[in-house]
Design an enzyme around this catalytic site. Structure first.
Site, mmCIF file in Angstrom:
data_model
loop_
_atom_site.group_PDB
_atom_site.id
_atom_site.type_symbol
_atom_site.label_atom_id
_atom_site.label_comp_id
_atom_site.label_asym_id
_atom_site.label_seq_id
_atom_site.Cartn_x
_atom_site.Cartn_y
_atom_site.Cartn_z
ATOM 1 N N CYS A 76 -69.839 -24.004 56.101
ATOM 2 C CA CYS A 76 -70.198 -25.561 57.336
ATOM 3 C C CYS A 76 -68.675 -25.411 58.050
ATOM 4 C CB CYS A 76 -70.478 -27.163 57.218
ATOM 5 S SG CYS A 76 -71.961 -26.616 55.669
ATOM 6 N N GLY B 244 -70.014 -21.880 60.730
ATOM 7 C CA GLY B 244 -71.051 -22.014 60.770
ATOM 8 C C GLY B 244 -71.984 -22.370 62.329
ATOM 9 N N ASN C 184 -69.046 -30.526 53.810
ATOM 10 C CA ASN C 184 -68.678 -29.219 53.692
ATOM 11 C C ASN C 184 -68.601 -28.486 52.286
ATOM 12 O OD1 ASN C 184 -66.209 -26.749 54.268
ATOM 13 N ND2 ASN C 184 -68.376 -25.697 54.096
ATOM 14 N N GLY C 185 -69.422 -27.420 51.732
ATOM 15 C CA GLY C 185 -69.500 -27.553 50.657
ATOM 16 C C GLY C 185 -70.943 -27.588 50.132
ATOM 17 N N CYS D 183 -60.835 -22.111 46.802
ATOM 18 C CA CYS D 183 -62.237 -20.979 46.225
ATOM 19 C C CYS D 183 -60.959 -20.025 46.987
ATOM 20 C CB CYS D 183 -63.393 -21.082 47.262
ATOM 21 S SG CYS D 183 -63.720 -19.706 48.367
ATOM 22 N N TYR E 284 -62.391 -14.104 53.427
ATOM 23 C CA TYR E 284 -63.242 -13.549 53.917
ATOM 24 C C TYR E 284 -63.292 -14.839 55.172
ATOM 25 C CZ TYR E 284 -67.226 -13.447 56.788
ATOM 26 O OH TYR E 284 -68.358 -13.357 57.319
ATOM 27 N N CYS F 26 -71.969 -17.542 44.663
ATOM 28 C CA CYS F 26 -71.728 -18.496 44.865
ATOM 29 C C CYS F 26 -72.508 -19.838 44.879
ATOM 30 C CB CYS F 26 -70.743 -18.884 45.960
ATOM 31 S SG CYS F 26 -70.027 -20.149 46.346
ATOM 32 N N CYS G 75 -60.851 -21.529 42.332
ATOM 33 C CA CYS G 75 -61.990 -20.596 41.918
ATOM 34 C C CYS G 75 -62.617 -19.543 42.526
ATOM 35 C CB CYS G 75 -62.846 -21.428 42.145
ATOM 36 S SG CYS G 75 -64.841 -21.120 41.931
ATOM 37 N N CYS H 173 -66.811 -16.227 42.393
ATOM 38 C CA CYS H 173 -68.202 -14.624 42.544
ATOM 39 C C CYS H 173 -67.855 -13.585 42.103
ATOM 40 C CB CYS H 173 -67.633 -14.479 44.411
ATOM 41 S SG CYS H 173 -66.706 -14.662 44.799
HETATM 42 P P1 AMP Z 1 -72.720 -6.495 52.899
HETATM 43 O O1 AMP Z 1 -73.724 -5.348 54.281
HETATM 44 O O2 AMP Z 1 -73.653 -6.822 52.607
HETATM 45 O O3 AMP Z 1 -72.237 -5.841 51.464
HETATM 46 O O4 AMP Z 1 -71.296 -7.201 54.029
HETATM 47 C C1 AMP Z 1 -70.292 -7.108 53.698
HETATM 48 C C2 AMP Z 1 -69.327 -7.473 55.198
HETATM 49 O O5 AMP Z 1 -70.192 -9.246 55.381
HETATM 50 C C3 AMP Z 1 -68.090 -7.640 54.654
HETATM 51 O O6 AMP Z 1 -67.720 -6.359 55.802
HETATM 52 C C4 AMP Z 1 -67.666 -8.882 54.707
HETATM 53 O O7 AMP Z 1 -66.266 -8.950 55.965
HETATM 54 C C5 AMP Z 1 -69.036 -10.090 54.767
HETATM 55 N N1 AMP Z 1 -69.210 -11.272 54.377
HETATM 56 C C6 AMP Z 1 -68.691 -11.294 53.140
HETATM 57 N N2 AMP Z 1 -69.426 -12.407 52.728
HETATM 58 C C7 AMP Z 1 -69.962 -12.842 53.848
HETATM 59 C C8 AMP Z 1 -70.744 -13.670 53.508
HETATM 60 N N3 AMP Z 1 -70.371 -15.060 52.481
HETATM 61 N N4 AMP Z 1 -71.214 -14.534 55.095
HETATM 62 C C9 AMP Z 1 -71.347 -13.517 56.333
HETATM 63 N N5 AMP Z 1 -70.460 -12.349 56.147
HETATM 64 C C10 AMP Z 1 -69.846 -11.966 54.421
#
Ligand code: AMP
Length: 478
Positions: free
Chosen positions: A21, A47, A122-123, A256, A262, A402, A452, A455
């Site tokens: 969020c 979000g 958020n959280g 975090c 990311y 997470c 943290c 993950c």
């Molecule tokens: P995947 O295909 O599931 O391995 O997605 C990896 C990609 O998702 C990476 O390129 C990240 O940039 C992106 N990503 C990482 N964490 C998240 C997240 N929590 N929500 C959405 N996208 C994510």
């Protein structure tokens, strides 16, 4: 309801927690709703499923507008016209688990014995199910399945004589991650949990006081960044005056690190540092840890752009723009047309054949979650004639879900939870694979923290009360 070891509980957890969020608040501005709309617009990446604004006018009358979808879909300019008032909070939310519905959109707004109460969170709380069960047993009627609604009930049911103490009492009972903007009548309370998992900053727009999840929201409204709200801090904001309330009992800070990897926008400053600079530092460290001979390096736009730049700077391998991302895909459009597993990847990214064909390439991505995006990308890049493909990740293997507000799948779905790096290399079908080490990642941003890193390590800094009591699978709290 006995406590069982976390690892065993993780193995049977059958749903993911999704509570990503963005939060924004304004106190003391005639265009409070408009500024909040713009703030949420800048926080859109935090979000994308619903957005909402609550304002309180000079007569103490609250108004709310909430909608599903992106901020600009959820809130039209005509809606903003109707939101008159000098005090506002807003929220952009990404949350599912059967709960992607308007009644779960925030801010929450209620009328309680001391007046108007609204909340944007958020959280992710880690004892929300336990508290909710207690509140329901006492007669509370919940309107949503949001963990955040627990906070509303705790404030409203507090026996303390004034809102300051009601807020304090409520926040002392919740565990986990919370960056909050709360309205009680004409007052805004802004607070962060004692570990400070999620960001929250304080700024100004002229005489008005502004609170935002990230500094990029202040930039858009041409506001001025003042400082981060500190872990455990509770600010009371009213009539242009900021008062510090007693802090929550201190816990070791645990910012975090995945916000830097990311989640946050690269033009924001998080944990007192530039997100772009942190990602470049990750990329440079990655190049040192996993050198490779190649003709070009490129990112998976946009999340790994800065890391790929850092990798290129350190290795001397030229950076190319070899993947083009389509920015206009609506969620609803993807779903019915999703014919095969790779379709989602192909609709989002397209390779530039001319810069890949016959070349030894390095792909830098920020993280690997399920691995489906990366596998699809690799097969696309092979199809256009790459000679060698070297995959580099600017974070360590993600092995654990997470519980503090980043959307991660269950342990079983995380590619790295049960596979070695070599097995992942084979699965992705690449010539080499290199992950940034945990020490390398933390060392690259050591001026801030502590972080943290649950993950990556499974070391969860805040208690996972609901999980350990077996309540996460039985109560639909998220
Ligand atoms: P995947 O295909 O599931 O391995 O997605 C990896 C990609 O998702 C990476 O390129 C990240 O940039 C992106 N990503 C990482 N964490 C998240 C997240 N929590 N929500 C959405 N996208 C994510």
């Amino acid at each position: 309801m006995t406590r069982t070891p976390i690892r065993r509980q993780l193995a049977v957890l059958d749903k993911s927690l999704r509570e990503e969020c963005g939060v924004f608040a304004v106190s003391g501005h005639d265009a409070a709703a408009e500024l909040t709309f713009l703030g949420l617009y800048a926080l859109q990446h935090r979000g994308q499923e619903s957005a909402g604004i609550v304002v309180v006018d000079d007569d103490g009358e609250p108004r709310i507008h909430k909608g599903m979808g992106l901020v600009a879909e959820a809130i039209a300019s005509a809606d903003i016209q109707g939101l008159r008032g000098r005090v506002a909070i807003g929220h952009a939310r990404y949350s599912t688990t059967g709960a992607s519905e308007l009644h779960n959109a925030q801010p929450a707004l209620v009328n309680y014995r001391d007046g108007t109460l609204a909340l944007a969170h958020n959280g992710n709380l880690t004892n929300a199910a336990e508290l909710r069960a207690r509140l329901v047993a006492e007669g509370a009627i919940f309107q949503s399945t949001m963990d955040s609604e627990v906070i509303v009930h705790l404030i409203a049911r507090s026996q303390q004589p004034d809102p300051d103490r009601q807020v304090l009492e409520a926040l002392a009972q919740i565990e986990g991650a919370f960056s909050l903007a709360i309205i009680v009548n004409d007052t805004i309370y802004a607070a962060r949990d004692p570990r400070g998992f999620r960001p929250l900053v304080l700024g100004r727009k002229g005489p008005a006081i502004v609170v935002a999840s990230e500094t990029c929201a202040l930039d858009l409204i041409e506001g001025e960044y003042r400082r981060d709200i500190e872990p455990g801090e509770i600010l009371k904001i009213r009539d242009g005056v900021i008062e510090e309330l007693p802090r929550l009992a201190p816990e070791g800070p645990a910012a975090c690190i995945f916000e830097l990897v990311y989640f946050a926008r690269p033009d924001s400053r998080i944990w007192g540092r530039s997100v772009d600079a942190a990602r470049r530092a990750f990329g440079r460290q990655l190049a040192r840890e996993h050198p490779v001979k190649a003709d070009s390096v490129f990112s998976v736009p946009d999340s790994s752009n800065s890391a790929a730049l850092g990798f290129s700077e350190e290795s001397g391998i030229p950076l190319e723009l070899a993947l083009i991302r389509n920015h206009y895909i609506g969620r609803t459009f993807i779903q019915p047309l999703q014919r095969d597993r790779d379709f989602k990847v192909r609709i989002k990214y397209n390779p530039v054949r001319e810069v890949i064909e016959g070349k030894r390439v390095v792909i830098v991505d920020d993280s690997l979650v399920r691995g489906t995006t990366s596998r699809g990308l690799v097969s696309m890049i092979r199809d256009v004639g790459a000679k060698e493909i070297h995959f580099r990740l600017s974070s360590p293997p993600i092995r654990f879900p997470c519980f503090y507000g980043i959307d991660m799948p269950t342990r079983q779905e995380l590619l790295a939870s049960s596979r070695s790096v070599e097995e992942i290399r084979q699965y992705l079908d690449v010539d080499s694979l290199g992950y940034l080490s945990l020490e390398g990642m933390i060392g690259a941003v050591k001026e801030s923290g502590p972080y943290c890193d649950a993950c990556f390590t499974g070391n969860y800094p805040a208690p996972l009360t609901d999980l350990q009591k077996g309540l996460l699978t039985s109560i639909g709290c998220h």
